[in-house]
Design a protein around this motif. Structure first.
Motif, PDB file in Angstrom:
ATOM      1  N   VAL A   1    -102.450 -85.796  66.425  1.00 57.30           N
ATOM      2  CA  VAL A   1    -103.165 -84.984  67.422  1.00 57.30           C
ATOM      3  C   VAL A   1    -102.221 -83.910  67.964  1.00 57.30           C
ATOM      4  CG1 VAL A   1    -102.644 -86.694  69.249  1.00 57.30           C
ATOM      5  CG2 VAL A   1    -104.440 -85.015  69.619  1.00 57.30           C
ATOM      6  N   MET A   2    -102.776 -82.717  68.158  1.00 58.31           N
ATOM      7  CA  MET A   2    -101.986 -81.670  68.812  1.00 58.31           C
ATOM      8  C   MET A   2    -101.824 -82.073  70.280  1.00 58.31           C
ATOM      9  SD  MET A   2    -102.734 -77.913  67.357  1.00 58.31           S
ATOM     10  CE  MET A   2    -104.487 -77.715  67.268  1.00 58.31           C
ATOM     11  N   SER A   3    -100.661 -81.887  70.803  1.00 54.62           N
ATOM     12  CA  SER A   3    -100.360 -82.230  72.191  1.00 54.62           C
ATOM     13  C   SER A   3    -101.455 -81.687  73.113  1.00 54.62           C
ATOM     14  CB  SER A   3     -99.032 -81.572  72.542  1.00 54.62           C
ATOM     15  OG  SER A   3     -98.318 -82.421  73.328  1.00 54.62           O
ATOM     16  N   PRO A   4    -102.183 -82.551  73.824  1.00 50.09           N
ATOM     17  CA  PRO A   4    -103.368 -82.057  74.540  1.00 50.09           C
ATOM     18  C   PRO A   4    -103.048 -81.024  75.615  1.00 50.09           C
ATOM     19  CG  PRO A   4    -103.419 -84.437  74.394  1.00 50.09           C
ATOM     20  CD  PRO A   4    -102.052 -84.016  73.928  1.00 50.09           C
ATOM     21  N   ALA A   5    -103.936 -80.052  75.734  1.00 48.19           N
ATOM     22  CA  ALA A   5    -103.771 -78.997  76.743  1.00 48.19           C
ATOM     23  C   ALA A   5    -104.044 -79.550  78.135  1.00 48.19           C
ATOM     24  CB  ALA A   5    -104.725 -77.844  76.448  1.00 48.19           C
TER      25      ALA A   5
ATOM     26  N   TYR B   1     -98.130 -87.326  67.932  1.00 47.15           N
ATOM     27  CA  TYR B   1     -98.285 -86.015  68.569  1.00 47.15           C
ATOM     28  C   TYR B   1     -97.544 -84.940  67.777  1.00 47.15           C
ATOM     29  CZ  TYR B   1    -100.222 -88.368  72.636  1.00 47.15           C
ATOM     30  OH  TYR B   1    -101.025 -89.105  73.477  1.00 47.15           O
ATOM     31  N   VAL B   2     -98.208 -83.816  67.595  1.00 42.51           N
ATOM     32  CA  VAL B   2     -97.551 -82.649  66.981  1.00 42.51           C
ATOM     33  C   VAL B   2     -97.744 -81.464  67.946  1.00 42.51           C
ATOM     34  CG1 VAL B   2     -97.865 -83.424  64.593  1.00 42.51           C
ATOM     35  CG2 VAL B   2     -99.647 -82.032  65.672  1.00 42.51           C
ATOM     36  N   PRO B   3     -96.880 -80.430  67.848  1.00 36.54           N
ATOM     37  CA  PRO B   3     -97.020 -79.309  68.788  1.00 36.54           C
ATOM     38  C   PRO B   3     -98.377 -78.633  68.663  1.00 36.54           C
ATOM     39  CG  PRO B   3     -94.952 -79.173  67.585  1.00 36.54           C
ATOM     40  CD  PRO B   3     -95.747 -80.271  66.934  1.00 36.54           C
ATOM     41  N   ASP B   4     -98.868 -78.140  69.791  1.00 34.17           N
ATOM     42  CA  ASP B   4    -100.116 -77.382  69.806  1.00 34.17           C
ATOM     43  C   ASP B   4     -99.789 -75.929  69.467  1.00 34.17           C
ATOM     44  OD1 ASP B   4    -102.345 -75.924  70.373  1.00 34.17           O
ATOM     45  OD2 ASP B   4    -102.822 -76.955  72.245  1.00 34.17           O
TER      46      ASP B   4
ATOM     47  N   LEU C   1    -110.495 -93.852  54.551  1.00 39.49           N
ATOM     48  CA  LEU C   1    -109.747 -94.255  55.752  1.00 39.49           C
ATOM     49  C   LEU C   1    -108.308 -94.600  55.404  1.00 39.49           C
ATOM     50  CD1 LEU C   1    -112.401 -96.487  57.573  1.00 39.49           C
ATOM     51  CD2 LEU C   1    -111.698 -94.181  58.172  1.00 39.49           C
ATOM     52  N   ALA C   2    -108.131 -95.163  54.212  1.00 40.83           N
ATOM     53  CA  ALA C   2    -106.790 -95.617  53.826  1.00 40.83           C
ATOM     54  C   ALA C   2    -105.934 -94.491  53.247  1.00 40.83           C
ATOM     55  CB  ALA C   2    -106.907 -96.753  52.820  1.00 40.83           C
ATOM     56  N   THR C   3    -106.564 -93.499  52.623  1.00 40.73           N
ATOM     57  CA  THR C   3    -105.753 -92.540  51.842  1.00 40.73           C
ATOM     58  C   THR C   3    -105.636 -91.151  52.486  1.00 40.73           C
ATOM     59  OG1 THR C   3    -107.720 -91.940  50.587  1.00 40.73           O
ATOM     60  CG2 THR C   3    -106.276 -93.648  49.632  1.00 40.73           C
ATOM     61  N   ARG C   4    -106.556 -90.789  53.360  1.00 40.56           N
ATOM     62  CA  ARG C   4    -106.506 -89.422  53.927  1.00 40.56           C
ATOM     63  C   ARG C   4    -105.604 -89.365  55.152  1.00 40.56           C
ATOM     64  NH1 ARG C   4    -111.709 -85.887  53.001  1.00 40.56           N
ATOM     65  NH2 ARG C   4    -112.309 -86.626  50.956  1.00 40.56           N
ATOM     66  N   ARG C   5    -105.210 -88.153  55.519  1.00 38.50           N
ATOM     67  CA  ARG C   5    -104.516 -87.958  56.802  1.00 38.50           C
ATOM     68  C   ARG C   5    -105.582 -87.848  57.892  1.00 38.50           C
ATOM     69  NH1 ARG C   5    -101.091 -82.691  58.964  1.00 38.50           N
ATOM     70  NH2 ARG C   5     -99.914 -83.788  60.552  1.00 38.50           N
ATOM     71  N   TRP C   6    -105.495 -88.688  58.912  1.00 36.95           N
ATOM     72  CA  TRP C   6    -106.525 -88.715  59.954  1.00 36.95           C
ATOM     73  C   TRP C   6    -106.041 -88.011  61.216  1.00 36.95           C
ATOM     74  CZ3 TRP C   6    -111.562 -89.660  59.583  1.00 36.95           C
ATOM     75  CH2 TRP C   6    -111.979 -90.108  58.320  1.00 36.95           C
ATOM     76  N   ILE C   7    -106.889 -87.097  61.674  1.00 36.83           N
ATOM     77  CA  ILE C   7    -106.523 -86.227  62.799  1.00 36.83           C
ATOM     78  C   ILE C   7    -107.565 -86.388  63.895  1.00 36.83           C
ATOM     79  CG2 ILE C   7    -106.187 -83.807  63.492  1.00 36.83           C
ATOM     80  CD1 ILE C   7    -105.614 -83.275  60.428  1.00 36.83           C
TER      81      ILE C   7
END
Ligand SMILES: Cc1cc2nc3c(=O)[nH]c(=O)nc-3n(C[C@H](O)[C@H](O)[C@H](O)COP(=O)(O)OP(=O)(O)OC[C@H]3O[C@@H](n4cnc5c(N)ncnc54)[C@H](O)[C@@H]3O)c2cc1C
Ligand code: SF4
Length: 543
Positions: free
Chosen positions: A115-119, A139-142, A18-24
């Protein structure tokens, strides 16, 4: 749930993960590691959060097969990611996605989630509400889409009330921008669209290949039982579930469409049959809308097949236009108009209540025939039965049968939209609201389509085999045996003349209407009124 929970348990993260990974955070419609944040770092540095929300599933009486498709793909996706070394927080919640994430982040001390910008607008609002309570998202682009908001704005500029949007302009620009089916800045074949070549009825000219089957595995069986138990009163049936739920099966379904259906897709794109409902349509929309299949991958595959003469250009272009053009155009339009709310409101809103434009002032309640009560209109009964069974029917049946009848009769466009939304396995707000309120019913007053897509019996008779099996006569427009569509068509034009009479694309039918004798007009009105009363006479089931 035991089968799935036992298998996902080993992917549970440790405090160090939880502390070290990139969480998506993976929304319920973005099951892909082929693009986006999941594709950006090794699995050993990645963790994903997936929420299975009962509140979301209960928002409308979604078709049972849609829930099975979505939940089974969600669970299979979680296991596929776990198998490649991604840590998975799979969370079951009675609450909405946003509320579930908020609690999870607090309880498990999760870092901000990418999270990818929700559709879906609905998810954007849900997440924004949770963010105002402390949920942290990045938020990152979808990147599953084939165009950006800027592409749309560069074509049309910002939304203004009264503006008309023409899909073809956007499509041509996207062809030029991406170079798809282009050669030295010119469209391959000398024209951008081959739509006029794609309008043949299907009369067994070429055999229709049998589609692959996807018998439910143990995990999907468990989901079927769960859906039956948790959502017993939802629309449709779970019986005969036969849809792909793993990445491998989704790819297999696409390869079949590419090799066996698309070579013949174009000419019969608009044809309808009661014995062959799928014809040569790919039936990929449910998988594309879950991001199991990526539109740009499909477009490239079709372009390559066309270059090798495995798919004729008209078929390839017809398919590519749907994905590069229509699909993107619709989602931009939805976003730019705040889900069509700007047509009736002055400012964007956070309301989850659906927009209710109705340019033709159509207000009658949607009748029981859309729930499967038999009407005697063979075209309608056939397509509705298919939707109850499968949660899917192809484009022309949606447009020229189900929506045509609703528009002609004056059934509420909002009610029709809500029906499509829960009845179809590929429906999400950005695609269903635009297609129904815009393209199919003209509720938006011409924002999306330059005229209403309506017809009498002649079109349905020419493009299908329905009328040959119907109690009504498509060649008669008045009298008890006449096809109701034709009388409804003329009275629709008459009723809406103040709004549509000056539409240049309707000049021919209006000229014909004006030549009709008064006695015939009276008979047409009587037949149309009888047909509407007949359709309204059945009691609608409650959901
Ligand atoms: C009243 C009405 C409601 C609709 N509701 C939906 C919906 O809820 N979800 C949905 O995905 N499509 C919807 N559509 C569009 C279209 O009918 C379906 O995408 C298509 O029939 C799906 O079958 P297919 O995968 O075999 O498509 P194909 O005919 O093989 O077309 C290929 C792909 O192009 C895309 N596409 C084609 N037309 C459209 C369109 N008008 N808008 C957006 N994408 C398009 C789909 O992703 C589809 O998979 C609707 C159309 C109408 C007229
Ligand atoms: S005759 Fe009319 S109601 Fe019957 S199938 Fe044809 S179009 Fe539909």
């Amino acid at each position: 749930m035991d089968f799935f929970t036992a298998r996902i348990a080993p992917a549970e993260p440790t405090p160090q993960d939880l502390a070290t990974r990139r969480w998506i955070y993976i929304p319920y419609d973005r099951f892909t590691d082929r693009t986006g944040p999941l594709a950006e770092q090794p699995a050993s540095q990645t963790g994903i959060v997936i929420v299975e929300s009962i509140a979301k599933a209960l928002r409308r009486p979604y078709h049972k097969k849609k829930l099975i498709l979505l939940i089974s793909n969600m669970r299979h996706f979680a296991l596929e990611q776990a198998a490649r070394g991604v840590k998975v927080l799979y969370h079951f919640s009675p609450e909405s996605h946003g509320q579930a994430l908020l609690k999870l982040q607090r309880d498990r001390k999760l870092p901000p989630l990418t999270v990818m910008s929700p559709a879906e607008r609905e998810l954007r609002i849900d997440l924004a509400q949770a963010e105002s309570q402390g949920l942290q998202l990045l938020y990152v682009p979808d990147t599953t889409w084939t165009s950006t908001t800027q592409d749309f704005l560069d074509t049309f500029g910002p939304y203004k009330p009264g503006k008309s949007y023409v899909m073809d302009r956007f499509y041509r620009r996207q062809r030029q921008q991406t170079g798809i089916l282009m050669n030295n800045a010119k469209p391959i074949g000398g024209q951008f669209s081959f739509d006029t070549e794609n309008r043949k009825p299907y009369k067994n000219q070429v055999p229709i290949p049998a589609p692959p089957t996807f018998p439910p595995d143990d995990l999907t069986q468990e989901v079927i039982a769960f859906v039956e138990q948790t959502y017993p009163h939802h629309f449709g049936t779970s019986e005969g579930f036969n849809l792909p739920c793993t990445q491998a099966d989704c790819d297999r379904m696409w390869r079949f469409a590419l090799e066996h259906l698309l070579p013949t897709f174009g000419p019969y794109e608009d044809a309808m049959r009661d014995d062959q409902p799928q014809l040569f349509h790919s039936k990929t929309s449910p998988l594309i809308n879950l991001a199991r299949l990526l539109p740009m991958d499909l477009i490239r595959d079709v372009e390559a097949a066309s270059a090798d003469d495995r798919i004729p250009l008209a078929s390839a272009e017809g398919f590519i236009r749907q994905l590069l053009g229509w699909r993107e155009f619709m989602r931009h339009l939805h976003q730019q108009t705040d889900g069509y709310r700007l047509l009736t409101n002055k400012a964007p809103t956070s309301s989850l209540t659906g927009a209710t434009p109705s340019a033709l002032n159509a207000q009658l309640p949607l009748p029981a025939v859309y729930w499967g009560v038999k009407s005697g209109l063979h075209c309608i009964d056939t397509v509705v039965a298919q939707v109850v069974d499968e949660g899917w029917s192809h484009h022309i049946t949606r447009l020229m049968v189900l929506s045509n009848l609703a528009t002609l009769c004056g059934f509420s466009p909002r009610e029709l939209t809500d029906w499509f939304w829960f009845a179809y396995i590929d429906a999400y707000d950005w695609v269903v609201e635009t297609n129904v309120l815009g393209m199919a019913t003209y509720a938006d007053g011409g924002l999306t389509a330059t005229k209403p897509y309506v017809s009498g019996a002649a079109y349905i008779n020419r493009m299908s085999n329905y009328c040959g099996h119907c109690q009504y006569d498509p060649k008669q427009s008045t009298g008890p045996n006449s096809c109701p569509f034709t009388a409804l068509y003329w009275t629709f034009l008459e009723r809406n003349e103040a709004i549509l009479g000056n539409n240049f694309r309707l000049q021919m039918p209006y000229t014909t209407l004006h030549k009709k004798k008064p006695e015939e007009l009276v008979q047409l009105r009587t037949r149309a009124a009888e047909a509407i009363a007949h359709l309204q006479s059945f009691k609608r089931p409650n959901y």
